[in-house]
Design a protein around this motif. Structure first.
Motif, PDB file in Angstrom:
ATOM      1  N   ARG A 232      69.068  18.167  27.987  1.00  0.00           N
ATOM      2  CA  ARG A 232      68.087  18.197  29.057  1.00  0.00           C
ATOM      3  C   ARG A 232      66.753  18.960  28.676  1.00  0.00           C
ATOM      4  O   ARG A 232      65.951  18.837  29.279  1.00  0.00           O
ATOM      5  N   ASP A 233      66.942  20.062  27.955  1.00  0.00           N
ATOM      6  CA  ASP A 233      65.900  20.682  27.381  1.00  0.00           C
ATOM      7  C   ASP A 233      65.110  20.218  26.463  1.00  0.00           C
ATOM      8  O   ASP A 233      64.550  20.902  25.601  1.00  0.00           O
TER       9      ASP A 233
ATOM     10  N   ASN B 252      54.091  14.792  30.303  1.00  0.00           N
ATOM     11  CA  ASN B 252      55.405  14.492  30.575  1.00  0.00           C
ATOM     12  C   ASN B 252      55.978  15.317  31.903  1.00  0.00           C
ATOM     13  O   ASN B 252      56.869  14.529  32.489  1.00  0.00           O
ATOM     14  N   THR B 253      55.220  16.132  32.172  1.00  0.00           N
ATOM     15  CA  THR B 253      55.755  16.852  33.442  1.00  0.00           C
ATOM     16  C   THR B 253      55.397  16.156  34.683  1.00  0.00           C
ATOM     17  O   THR B 253      55.972  16.419  35.862  1.00  0.00           O
TER      18      THR B 253
ATOM     19  N   ASP C 127      58.082  10.281  35.662  1.00  0.00           N
ATOM     20  CA  ASP C 127      59.142  10.362  36.439  1.00  0.00           C
ATOM     21  C   ASP C 127      60.686  10.790  35.330  1.00  0.00           C
ATOM     22  O   ASP C 127      60.553  10.164  34.284  1.00  0.00           O
ATOM     23  N   ARG C 128      61.086  11.806  35.787  1.00  0.00           N
ATOM     24  CA  ARG C 128      62.395  12.306  34.798  1.00  0.00           C
ATOM     25  C   ARG C 128      63.283  11.029  34.389  1.00  0.00           C
ATOM     26  O   ARG C 128      63.928  11.118  33.475  1.00  0.00           O
ATOM     27  N   SER C 129      63.599  10.205  35.339  1.00  0.00           N
ATOM     28  CA  SER C 129      64.519   9.079  35.255  1.00  0.00           C
ATOM     29  C   SER C 129      64.212   8.424  34.036  1.00  0.00           C
ATOM     30  O   SER C 129      64.990   7.770  33.169  1.00  0.00           O
TER      31      SER C 129
ATOM     32  N   ASN D 154      58.257  23.366  34.777  1.00  0.00           N
ATOM     33  CA  ASN D 154      58.812  23.052  36.195  1.00  0.00           C
ATOM     34  C   ASN D 154      58.195  23.243  37.032  1.00  0.00           C
ATOM     35  O   ASN D 154      57.939  22.471  38.155  1.00  0.00           O
TER      36      ASN D 154
ATOM     37  N   LEU E   7      62.204   9.503  31.401  1.00  0.00           N
ATOM     38  CA  LEU E   7      62.062  10.278  30.367  1.00  0.00           C
ATOM     39  C   LEU E   7      63.438  10.367  29.559  1.00  0.00           C
ATOM     40  O   LEU E   7      63.698  10.406  28.311  1.00  0.00           O
ATOM     41  N   SER E   8      64.598  10.283  30.585  1.00  0.00           N
ATOM     42  CA  SER E   8      66.011  10.533  30.205  1.00  0.00           C
ATOM     43  C   SER E   8      66.675   9.137  30.092  1.00  0.00           C
ATOM     44  O   SER E   8      67.885   9.224  30.088  1.00  0.00           O
TER      45      SER E   8
ATOM     46  N   HIS F  68      51.613   9.699  29.672  1.00  0.00           N
ATOM     47  CA  HIS F  68      51.606  11.388  29.437  1.00  0.00           C
ATOM     48  C   HIS F  68      50.388  11.785  28.445  1.00  0.00           C
ATOM     49  O   HIS F  68      50.301  12.990  28.605  1.00  0.00           O
TER      50      HIS F  68
ATOM     51  N   HIS G   5      54.722  22.252  37.064  1.00  0.00           N
ATOM     52  CA  HIS G   5      54.008  21.072  37.042  1.00  0.00           C
ATOM     53  C   HIS G   5      52.496  21.699  37.320  1.00  0.00           C
ATOM     54  O   HIS G   5      51.843  21.262  38.149  1.00  0.00           O
TER      55      HIS G   5
END
Length: 360
Positions: free
Chosen positions: A140-141, A182-183, A186-188, A100, A190-191, A207, A102
């Motif tokens: 999410r983890d 991957n940190t 963009d989280r959008s 988190n 990855l998910s 990444h 980064h």
């Protein structure tokens, strides 16, 4: 130590010589006390005769003795398992903080990470790849759980393949930090629950390079641990990314972490894909060994994770629950399963597969 026909074998007899399969593998070991399950196995393999010492103990007493042993194991096991899970959860908290933040390369708390990895690896004997499930798992983890599982599995693969002991920790750290890049993605992406666009896929692939750049100046990591971040998506036939290099140029750590990453990526739940049976994943990894993954590492990995599961309860793809009674080294992902008095040979019943390993 008489040799008797199978029809003469009685419950409670003790085997005085190893019983072998037609291919020479040990089916039942010397000293095994015959119970209903053992008779079932002997009949399934069409064993005509066995050497016995005669009744060892009354079957009821034997069962009571086994029950007592099982009770002790059940009583003792939560202590060991709890320690593994406790240290796993501490690593999860630490890794969440690191991911988190980064962190810039100089800001990665590598000694804290290494110390916690050492604490976790003290319980590696209690980590069984096919059956381990984190105490608390949230989709999410996923990235965090995948990283920790890859660390533990990579450590074992290095150990099983005869790597020097001084390298085991570095391989584990390579597995732990392989997705660190991957940190910065963009989280959008990855998910995302649907297929990625070409542009999103290209962004996601970055990444590997980003992770290497973040780790390359960390002095306490060796080159292999750093290259695992860069190379875990490379394939031995040159079809991987980011560089498209072949087996000769992929570091051994990269080859190991690639296997661990594929296994855990497919056996952990994601927001866009549910977990797949570990046995189906092993079959996929075996298939990928031809041109994609290092075949020696794959062979050892599959053999090791399946060889100690005789007696394990499993759920088949048709929802029936049974017990593994024999594993064929030629087809380690397709053992023989005993279900309500019948033996299901998964090498023959190809329409079935093991869907779930049920922890004891």
């Amino acid at each position: 130590m008489p040799t008797v026909t199978l029809s003469q074998v009685k419950l409670g007899d003790k085997i005085s010589e190893d019983v072998l399969t037609p291919l020479g593998r040990v089916l039942l070991q010397k000293g095994k006390v015959i119970a209903g399950r053992e008779l079932e196995i002997l009949r399934a393999f069409i064993i005509s005769s066995v050497a016995v010492d005669g009744p060892a103990v009354p079957v009821k007493a034997s069962e009571d003795a086994n029950a007592g042993t099982a009770s002790k194991q059940v009583d003792d096991k939560p202590i060991a398992a709890s320690s593994l899970h406790d240290e796993y959860d501490k690593m999860l908290v630490l890794l969440r903080q690191v991911f988190n933040d980064h962190a810039a390369p100089q800001g990665i708390p590598i000694m804290d990470i290494r110390n916690q990895m050492e604490n976790l690896l003290q319980h590696i004997k209690n980590y069984q790849i096919l059956t381990f499930v984190p105490r608390s798992f949230m989709e999410r983890d996923y990235l965090l759980h995948n990283s920790i599982a890859c660390a533990l599995t990579s450590y074992l693969i290095a150990q099983w393949n005869g790597f020097p002991q001084k390298e085991w920790m570095q391989v584990a750290l390579g597995g732990l930090l392989h997705d660190f890049g991957n940190t910065r993605i963009d989280r959008s992406i990855l998910s995302k629950p649907t297929a990625l666009t070409v542009e999103e896929l290209d962004e996601m692939k970055r990444h590997t390079v980003l992770g290497y750049q973040m780790l390359k100046n960390v002095a306490s990591l060796n080159d292999g641990a750093k290259l695992a971040a860069l190379q875990h998506h490379e394939r031995v036939d040159g079809t991987g990314y980011p560089l498209g290099i072949d087996a000769a140029k992929i570091h051994p750590y990269g080859k190991i972490v690639a296997i661990a990453d594929i296994f855990h990526a497919m056996t952990l739940n994601k927001s866009y894909r549910k977990a797949v049976s570990p046995y189906l994943v092993l079959e996929q990894i075996q298939s990928d060994a031809f041109g994609k993954l290092d075949p020696t590492y794959v062979r050892v990995f599959v053999e090791k994770v399946t060889q100690f599961h005789n007696g394990t309860k499993v759920r088949l793809s048709d929802e029936r629950v049974g017990e593994i009674v024999f594993s064929d080294h030629v087809h380690p992902t397709r053992p023989w399963v005993s279900i309500e008095g019948s033996i299901i040979n998964l090498t023959v019943e190809r329409h079935l597969h093991i869907n779930e390993v049920i922890p004891s």
